[in-house]
Design an enzyme around this catalytic site. Structure first.
Site, PDB file in Angstrom:
ATOM      1  N   ILE A   1      -7.537  -9.507 -11.561  1.00 39.32           N
ATOM      2  CA  ILE A   1      -8.118  -8.970 -12.798  1.00 39.32           C
ATOM      3  C   ILE A   1      -9.517  -8.417 -12.506  1.00 39.32           C
ATOM      4  O   ILE A   1     -10.309  -9.042 -11.800  1.00 39.32           O
ATOM      5  CB  ILE A   1      -8.189 -10.079 -13.874  1.00 39.32           C
ATOM      6  CG1 ILE A   1      -6.765 -10.448 -14.310  1.00 39.32           C
ATOM      7  CG2 ILE A   1      -9.046  -9.646 -15.059  1.00 39.32           C
ATOM      8  CD1 ILE A   1      -6.680 -11.670 -15.202  1.00 39.32           C
TER       9      ILE A   1
ATOM     10  N   ASP B   1      -4.433  -4.416 -18.340  1.00 36.16           N
ATOM     11  CA  ASP B   1      -3.389  -3.396 -18.505  1.00 36.16           C
ATOM     12  C   ASP B   1      -3.341  -2.800 -19.908  1.00 36.16           C
ATOM     13  O   ASP B   1      -2.284  -2.384 -20.395  1.00 36.16           O
ATOM     14  CB  ASP B   1      -2.008  -3.969 -18.130  1.00 36.16           C
ATOM     15  CG  ASP B   1      -1.950  -4.394 -16.666  1.00 36.16           C
ATOM     16  OD1 ASP B   1      -2.611  -3.751 -15.838  1.00 36.16           O
ATOM     17  OD2 ASP B   1      -1.259  -5.381 -16.359  1.00 36.16           O
TER      18      ASP B   1
ATOM     19  N   HIS C   1      -0.081   0.561 -13.676  1.00 36.31           N
ATOM     20  CA  HIS C   1       0.651  -0.574 -14.261  1.00 36.31           C
ATOM     21  C   HIS C   1       2.131  -0.190 -14.358  1.00 36.31           C
ATOM     22  O   HIS C   1       2.455   0.820 -14.995  1.00 36.31           O
ATOM     23  CB  HIS C   1       0.092  -0.899 -15.650  1.00 36.31           C
ATOM     24  CG  HIS C   1       0.845  -1.986 -16.364  1.00 36.31           C
ATOM     25  ND1 HIS C   1       1.049  -3.231 -15.807  1.00 36.31           N
ATOM     26  CD2 HIS C   1       1.440  -2.015 -17.577  1.00 36.31           C
ATOM     27  CE1 HIS C   1       1.742  -3.979 -16.658  1.00 36.31           C
ATOM     28  NE2 HIS C   1       2.003  -3.266 -17.734  1.00 36.31           N
TER      29      HIS C   1
ATOM     30  N   ASN D   1      -6.130   2.294 -13.087  1.00 38.40           N
ATOM     31  CA  ASN D   1      -5.164   1.322 -12.549  1.00 38.40           C
ATOM     32  C   ASN D   1      -3.743   1.833 -12.749  1.00 38.40           C
ATOM     33  O   ASN D   1      -3.462   2.581 -13.686  1.00 38.40           O
ATOM     34  CB  ASN D   1      -5.334  -0.011 -13.290  1.00 38.40           C
ATOM     35  CG  ASN D   1      -4.351  -1.069 -12.843  1.00 38.40           C
ATOM     36  OD1 ASN D   1      -4.207  -1.331 -11.650  1.00 38.40           O
ATOM     37  ND2 ASN D   1      -3.643  -1.678 -13.787  1.00 38.40           N
TER      38      ASN D   1
ATOM     39  N   GLU E   1       6.172   5.869  -9.337  1.00 40.00           N
ATOM     40  CA  GLU E   1       4.768   5.478  -9.139  1.00 40.00           C
ATOM     41  C   GLU E   1       4.082   6.391  -8.125  1.00 40.00           C
ATOM     42  O   GLU E   1       2.922   6.779  -8.308  1.00 40.00           O
ATOM     43  CB  GLU E   1       4.686   4.050  -8.567  1.00 40.00           C
ATOM     44  CG  GLU E   1       4.871   2.950  -9.568  1.00 40.00           C
ATOM     45  CD  GLU E   1       4.750   1.574  -8.935  1.00 40.00           C
ATOM     46  OE1 GLU E   1       4.494   0.625  -9.666  1.00 40.00           O
ATOM     47  OE2 GLU E   1       4.923   1.434  -7.701  1.00 40.00           O
TER      48      GLU E   1
ATOM     49  N   GLY F   1       0.797  -1.228   0.000  1.00 39.97           N
ATOM     50  CA  GLY F   1       0.000   0.000   0.000  1.00 39.97           C
ATOM     51  C   GLY F   1       0.826   1.273   0.000  1.00 39.97           C
ATOM     52  O   GLY F   1       0.344   2.322   0.421  1.00 39.97           O
ATOM     53  N   SER F   2       2.042   1.209  -0.539  1.00 36.49           N
ATOM     54  CA  SER F   2       2.841   2.435  -0.573  1.00 36.49           C
ATOM     55  C   SER F   2       2.232   3.465  -1.536  1.00 36.49           C
ATOM     56  O   SER F   2       2.344   4.675  -1.314  1.00 36.49           O
ATOM     57  CB  SER F   2       4.304   2.142  -0.947  1.00 36.49           C
ATOM     58  OG  SER F   2       4.381   1.593  -2.236  1.00 36.49           O
ATOM     59  N   ASN F   3       1.562   2.985  -2.568  1.00 42.13           N
ATOM     60  CA  ASN F   3       0.876   3.925  -3.468  1.00 42.13           C
ATOM     61  C   ASN F   3      -0.369   4.516  -2.807  1.00 42.13           C
ATOM     62  O   ASN F   3      -0.686   5.684  -3.008  1.00 42.13           O
ATOM     63  CB  ASN F   3       0.525   3.232  -4.790  1.00 42.13           C
ATOM     64  CG  ASN F   3       1.760   3.036  -5.641  1.00 42.13           C
ATOM     65  OD1 ASN F   3       2.255   3.976  -6.254  1.00 42.13           O
ATOM     66  ND2 ASN F   3       2.295   1.819  -5.638  1.00 42.13           N
TER      67      ASN F   3
HETATM   68  C1  GRF Z   1       3.350  -1.511  -7.444  1.00 45.04           C
HETATM   69  O1  GRF Z   1       4.647  -1.630  -7.962  1.00 45.04           O
HETATM   70  C2  GRF Z   1       2.352  -1.698  -8.529  1.00 45.04           C
HETATM   71  O2  GRF Z   1       2.710  -1.110  -9.726  1.00 45.04           O
HETATM   72  C3  GRF Z   1       2.343  -3.189  -8.649  1.00 45.04           C
HETATM   73  O3  GRF Z   1       2.325  -3.621  -7.311  1.00 45.04           O
HETATM   74  C4  GRF Z   1       3.033  -2.667  -6.529  1.00 45.04           C
HETATM   75  C5  GRF Z   1       2.147  -2.271  -5.408  1.00 45.04           C
HETATM   76  O4  GRF Z   1       2.859  -1.591  -4.427  1.00 45.04           O
HETATM   77  N1  GRF Z   1       1.291  -3.679  -9.451  1.00 45.04           N
HETATM   78  P1  GRF Z   1       2.144  -0.973  -3.163  1.00 45.04           P
HETATM   79  O5  GRF Z   1       1.230  -2.035  -2.578  1.00 45.04           O
HETATM   80  O6  GRF Z   1       1.380   0.242  -3.590  1.00 45.04           O
HETATM   81  O7  GRF Z   1       3.271  -0.631  -2.227  1.00 45.04           O
END
Ligand code: GRF
Length: 243
Positions: A136, A196, A156, A154, A225, A32-34
């Site tokens: 998916i 994707d 990718h 999404n 990202e 969940g870093s994003n």
């Molecule tokens: C990211 O690199 C994303 O692109 C990939 O899985 C990773 C998820 O990272 N599909 P996080 O859970 O957001 O840290």
């Protein structure tokens, strides 16, 4: 490092009145870093919407803790729970279970519960952001979302048309080391049935450097990202709000 895609104003997305704050659901499966990048952007006033809930496909996802740290409600929707009592060779049974999982996911997103009951306390999202969601999103999710006026994007970790599916970072890095390609990167894209393959919203290119370790390349992808997920979400939110 730029938005290379000109967005048309004739999108299929429903429009949000300019003064209303869009509600966002974030789908995660892991660290969940994003999600964290989105939560921090919201906290610092740099996200054009409100993250109202996080749904994880794994009960063990650290992203659930990150959401809780920001006071954002969480839910889990776990495929392996649907497969309980079946074996891998029961292909047709598993197919049915997977379809039920997908239909339940759609109801969970639209109504806030898998039964599809109306719940006045539930805030329906305007936008769903898949931020490391590892499953998916099939038409049995996409069609009800579209009918409910909910948009979905999404992240990718590869360029448009490249390395669809899992392990995209590793595969891009390997192709770079093998001299097959010189550019990797990532994109935020609209979700369609083809995995994707949806229309890119934001594309970030990264050089593939010969001799660079996978770990170092991964670090660069993740850093990019974390900016792109916020920028891409804001682009779509703006699109949703504009006439
Ligand atoms: C990211 O690199 C994303 O692109 C990939 O899985 C990773 C998820 O990272 N599909 P996080 O859970 O957001 O840290």
């Amino acid at each position: 490092m730029q938005n290379r895609v000109k967005l048309s104003t004739s999108s299929n997305y429903p429009l949000i009145p300019p003064n209303n704050m869009a509600n966002i659901t974030v789908l995660i499966s892991g660290s969940g870093s994003n999600l964290q990048a989105l939560l921090e952007a919201e906290r610092s006033g740099n996200l054009g919407g409100k993250i109202t809930q996080v749904i994880s496909s794994s009960e063990a996802a650290y992203g659930l803790t990150r959401a809780a740290n920001f006071g954002v409600p969480t839910k889990t929707h776990v495929l392996k729970n649907y497969y309980k009592g079946t074996t891998k060779d029961q292909v047709d049974v598993r197919k049915q279970k997977r379809e039920l999982f997908n239909q339940d996911l759609a109801r969970l997103l639209i109504y806030g519960n898998i039964e599809g009951n109306q719940d006045a306390t539930y805030t329906k999202p305007d936008l769903i952001v898949c931020a490391g969601w590892m499953l998916i999103i099939s038409p049995s999710v996409l069609t009800p979302l579209e009918n409910a006026g909910i948009s979905i994007i999404n992240l990718h970790p590869a360029l448009p048309g490249a390395f669809e599916g899992t392990h995209a970072i590793d595969r891009a890095w390997k192709a770079g080391q093998d001299g097959e390609i010189t550019k990797g990167g990532l994109m935020i894209h609209k979700v369609i049935a083809e995995v994707d393959r949806g229309e890119p919203v934001l594309v970030k290119e990264l050089d593939l450097i010969k001799g660079e370790t996978l770990e170092d390349y991964e670090t660069r992808v993740h850093a990019a990202e974390h900016k792109a997920i916020v920028e891409g979400t804001n682009i779509v939110l703006k699109e949703l709000k504009s006439s």
